[in-house]
Design a protein around this motif. Structure first.
Motif, short mmCIF file in Angstrom:
data_model
loop_
_atom_site.label_atom_id
_atom_site.label_comp_id
_atom_site.label_asym_id
_atom_site.label_seq_id
_atom_site.Cartn_x
_atom_site.Cartn_y
_atom_site.Cartn_z
N PRO B 211 -88.08 25.10 -30.12
CA PRO B 211 -87.90 26.16 -28.83
C PRO B 211 -88.83 26.76 -29.70
O PRO B 211 -88.84 27.51 -28.35
N GLU B 236 -82.07 22.53 -25.42
CA GLU B 236 -80.85 21.80 -25.89
C GLU B 236 -79.76 22.49 -26.91
O GLU B 236 -80.25 24.23 -27.75
N ARG B 237 -78.75 22.54 -27.38
CA ARG B 237 -78.00 23.51 -27.79
C ARG B 237 -76.89 22.18 -28.29
O ARG B 237 -76.79 21.01 -28.53
N TYR B 238 -76.41 23.18 -30.07
CA TYR B 238 -75.08 22.32 -30.25
C TYR B 238 -74.43 21.67 -29.55
O TYR B 238 -73.80 22.24 -28.66
N LYS B 240 -70.87 19.50 -28.91
CA LYS B 240 -69.84 17.99 -28.72
C LYS B 240 -69.68 16.88 -28.00
O LYS B 240 -69.66 15.84 -28.51
N CYS B 241 -68.83 17.05 -27.10
CA CYS B 241 -68.59 16.36 -25.82
C CYS B 241 -69.42 15.14 -24.85
O CYS B 241 -69.61 14.23 -23.94
N GLY B 247 -67.65 23.27 -24.22
CA GLY B 247 -68.00 24.23 -23.76
C GLY B 247 -69.38 24.61 -24.81
O GLY B 247 -70.09 26.05 -24.89
N HIS B 248 -69.38 23.80 -26.14
CA HIS B 248 -70.10 24.18 -26.79
C HIS B 248 -71.67 24.37 -26.81
O HIS B 248 -72.11 25.56 -26.43
N ALA B 250 -72.91 25.70 -23.43
CA ALA B 250 -73.04 26.24 -22.21
C ALA B 250 -73.98 27.72 -22.27
O ALA B 250 -74.35 27.93 -23.16
N ILE B 251 -74.52 27.38 -21.18
CA ILE B 251 -75.71 28.89 -20.75
C ILE B 251 -75.52 29.25 -19.53
O ILE B 251 -75.75 28.20 -18.87
N LYS B 254 -74.05 27.16 -16.99
CA LYS B 254 -74.88 25.65 -17.14
C LYS B 254 -74.42 25.43 -18.21
O LYS B 254 -74.49 25.64 -19.06
N TYR B 255 -74.35 24.19 -17.85
CA TYR B 255 -73.57 22.65 -18.92
C TYR B 255 -74.83 22.51 -19.39
O TYR B 255 -75.03 21.36 -18.37
N VAL B 258 -74.69 18.20 -18.31
CA VAL B 258 -74.05 17.87 -17.59
C VAL B 258 -74.95 18.61 -16.27
O VAL B 258 -75.78 17.30 -16.03
N GLU B 273 -79.00 34.11 -21.26
CA GLU B 273 -79.78 33.88 -21.78
C GLU B 273 -80.61 32.85 -22.08
O GLU B 273 -80.64 31.96 -21.47
#
Lengths: 349, 274
Positions: B211, B236-238, B240-241, B247-248, B250-251, B254-255, B258, B273
């Protein structure tokens, strides 16, 4: 005979129909616990049902996305893993669900469909007949009238009941609801003008008792346009215990964690469990990098999701149904529940 | 309705050590019918399961033209990735995918192309570079800049060697800390930008890496006068699914899983953010 969309049924006869249904199908209903608390659980006799309640402390979303549920189980055949989906849920009736919780389900229906349909949620949803009970007596924490979450609904139920004293006014919201009345021989008569008038009066009284505590509009504008002072988020972040209580009791919150439980014999299960955007570890990456390391950023995130225009436009409504449970659970000094924060944002800008 | 969260089995055909902490896994699906119909696009990713340990997301690192066998490059950093490193060829992984959006490719033909990669950020870009190089004549100037901490931390060393010998592309690499064998430039990847000539009005820049690197790269590109929609990056973010539910990642609304992971700077700038 076709049952009319608004019908009148003596309460005892409706419950007799429910009892007939219960011989074949699981019924979940509000019951009074020994200490006096009300909780929804599977019943074995309709006499267990209490009508002396406003709502369950826990949101009824737990019957559709349980606090913990199996995603799949697996075992090994040699070095080859074999994974299996959990069994399909059985049909059931959810009796007495309140409007706010039902609106929460409407919110989740939208969220769990789309390009990636969550079959675990939908199987439960499609196997559950909802018989909701419109509210006539709000709690002082209720603010559903601010969020289009109640006290009664226009749609979204299979059947909606309004307690008119000796009778229920029964509104039919779906073919499944109509089938329930026919299959279990619930004797319905068309509602008369005086019944509808009585209901109107009850609803008006309920509306008047409700204290409209959450004027969302200005908070939505402040959040959408990033006009909230950073110092105010700082203050709220300092007050928040990051306990996650608000998100766990929220009928609209859906976030979950995923984890594996291996057993010693090599079999195991992957579960999901409720998670909270208020937890410090929610966005922490394997490298240790954490974009929302501060409580302030997490509180901001929660209200962005609940009240920003971007989300309202995407979902068609705010991420709140006005059930008031976050008011009850929040232990922060100045309260970080929806009405309290909305009020702080409104007075600040 | 399918169970969104149930992975398919994939066999590990080959494991290549890239660096001291990074390996490339070459995989194919165990189910023949699935393997035949499987396809993916550059920039997409999979969720890989080690049964009993967990699941983590990895970008495709190979050419989408050969989807019947695909690569993911994995740095051992958490529980799942360490468990993956302990696996052998012939072992199984669970795979869900392809997930996420993809890099623009048809949209950028006729343009000059600039890649700026840092460390483990090269693998997802490689899945775009390779199909582009298959059609080299459809693009203008073609530049790849790669930065790593040390010479040993560079992934795909034989491939880098091939790139540096090609005359139809400009490939420059740099390291933060050189060793005795290193004869190339020293410094962060943005220092390589001084060594290249660009027509910013016909160049599309793709950048991927840590980042902090992406932040400086974008700053420099904007400083050079790049239009915001000519800068393409990945977030990139942590996660899970991988399917927009947990929901982890999400910024704003936006997810990453997807709506991303590929975003133009114009889109990134609009997120509440960053």
């Amino acid at each position: 005979m076709q049952v009319s969309a608004k019908a009148i049924v003596p309460k005892t006869l409706f419950l007799e129909g429910l009892a007939r249904c219960m011989k074949k199908t699981e019924v979940i209903a509000p019951v009074k616990m020994k200490g006096g608390d009300i909780t929804f659980e599977p019943i074995s006799n309709v006499r267990q049902i209490t009508f002396d309640y406003v709502n369950d402390h826990d949101p009824l979303k737990r019957f559709f996305i349980p606090a913990r549920e199996e995603l799949f189980s697996y075992h090994f055949s040699g070095n080859k893993p074999v994974a299996k989906s959990p069994p399909q849920p059985k049909p059931r009736v959810l009796f007495g669900i309140r409007s706010c919780d039902l609106q929460g389900l409407a919110h989740m229906d939208g969220f769990f469909q789309g390009a990636f349909e969550d079959q675990l949620y939908w199987q439960r949803r499609q196997q559950t007949l909802t018989i909701s009970l419109a509210c006539t007596e709000p709690l002082d924490t209720c603010f559903c009238i601010c969020c289009n979450g109640g006290p009664w609904l226009e749609h979204g139920f299979d059947l909606q009941l309004t307690d008119l004293g000796e009778t229920f006014l029964v509104e039919i919201g779906s073919a499944a609801g109509r089938r329930f009345l026919e299959e279990w021989h619930v004797p319905c008569q068309s509602a008369k003008r005086k019944d509808l008038q009585l209901r109107q009066e009850l609803m008006q009284k309920c509306d008047e008792k409700m204290i409209p505590t959450a004027y969302l509009a200005k908070a939505c504008i402040q959040i959408t346009n990033n006009r909230v002072r950073e110092e105010l988020w700082d203050e709220m972040g300092a007050e928040c215990f990051s306990c996650g209580g608000c998100t766990h009791v929220c009928p609209c919150c859906t976030c979950f964690d995923v984890y594996d439980c291996p057993q010693e014999d090599g079999q195991g299960t992957r579960y999901r469990c409720w998670d909270s955007c208020q937890y410090a570890g929610f966005t922490r990456e394997a490298s240790g990098h954490n974009p929302r390391a501060k409580a302030k950023e997490r509180v901001k995130r929660r209200f962005y999701h609940k009240l920003s225009y971007a989300y309202i436009q995407q979902d068609g409504h705010p991420g709140c149904v006005g059930c008031g449970r976050c008011i009850t659970v929040c232990q922060a000094f100045n309260q970080l529940d929806v009405p309290a924060v909305v009020k702080r944002l409104r007075r600040d800008g | 309705m399918e169970n969104l969260y149930l992975p398919d089995l994939a066999l590990i055909d080959r494991i290549v050590d890239e660096t001291s902490d990074t390996k490339t896994f070459t995989l194919h699906f165990a189910n023949k019918a699935l393997n035949r119909r499987f396809s993916f696009k550059s920039g997409q990713f999979v969720e890989a399961t080690v049964f009993g340990v967990g699941e983590a997301p990895f970008g495709f690192a190979s050419n989408p033209h050969t989807p019947q066998q695909f690569d993911i490059t994995v740095r051992a950093i958490g529980a799942v990735t360490h468990a993956m490193h302990a696996l052998k060829e012939g072992d199984y992984l669970g795979i869900r995918g392809p997930l996420g959006n993809s890099f623009p490719l048809e949209e950028v033909t006729d343009q000059d192309i600039l890649f700026i990669a840092g460390g483990i950020g090269l693998p997802p870009l490689k899945s775009l570079i390779e199909p582009m190089l298959d059609r080299r004549d459809e693009f203008g100037q073609f530049i790849i800049l790669y930065g790593a901490r040390t010479p040993a931390d560079r992934v795909y060393k034989p491939l880098l060697e091939t790139w540096s010998k090609r005359t139809d592309i400009q490939f420059l690499q740099t390291v933060d800390t050189p060793d005795a064998t290193w004869q190339g430039p020293v410094g962060v990847v943005t220092t390589l930008m001084e060594k290249i000539k660009l027509d910013i009005n016909r160049t599309v820049a793709f950048t991927c890496g840590p980042p902090v690197m992406i932040r400086f790269v974008i700053q420099d590109l904007l400083g050079m006068g790049f239009a915001e929609d000519r800068i393409i990056s990945t977030l990139e973010r942590y996660m899970k699914c991988g399917v927009g539910k947990c929901g982890h990642c999400a910024i704003g609304h936006k997810y990453i899983c997807v709506d991303g992971p590929v975003f133009s700077y114009r889109q990134i700038k609009r997120l509440p953010e960053r």
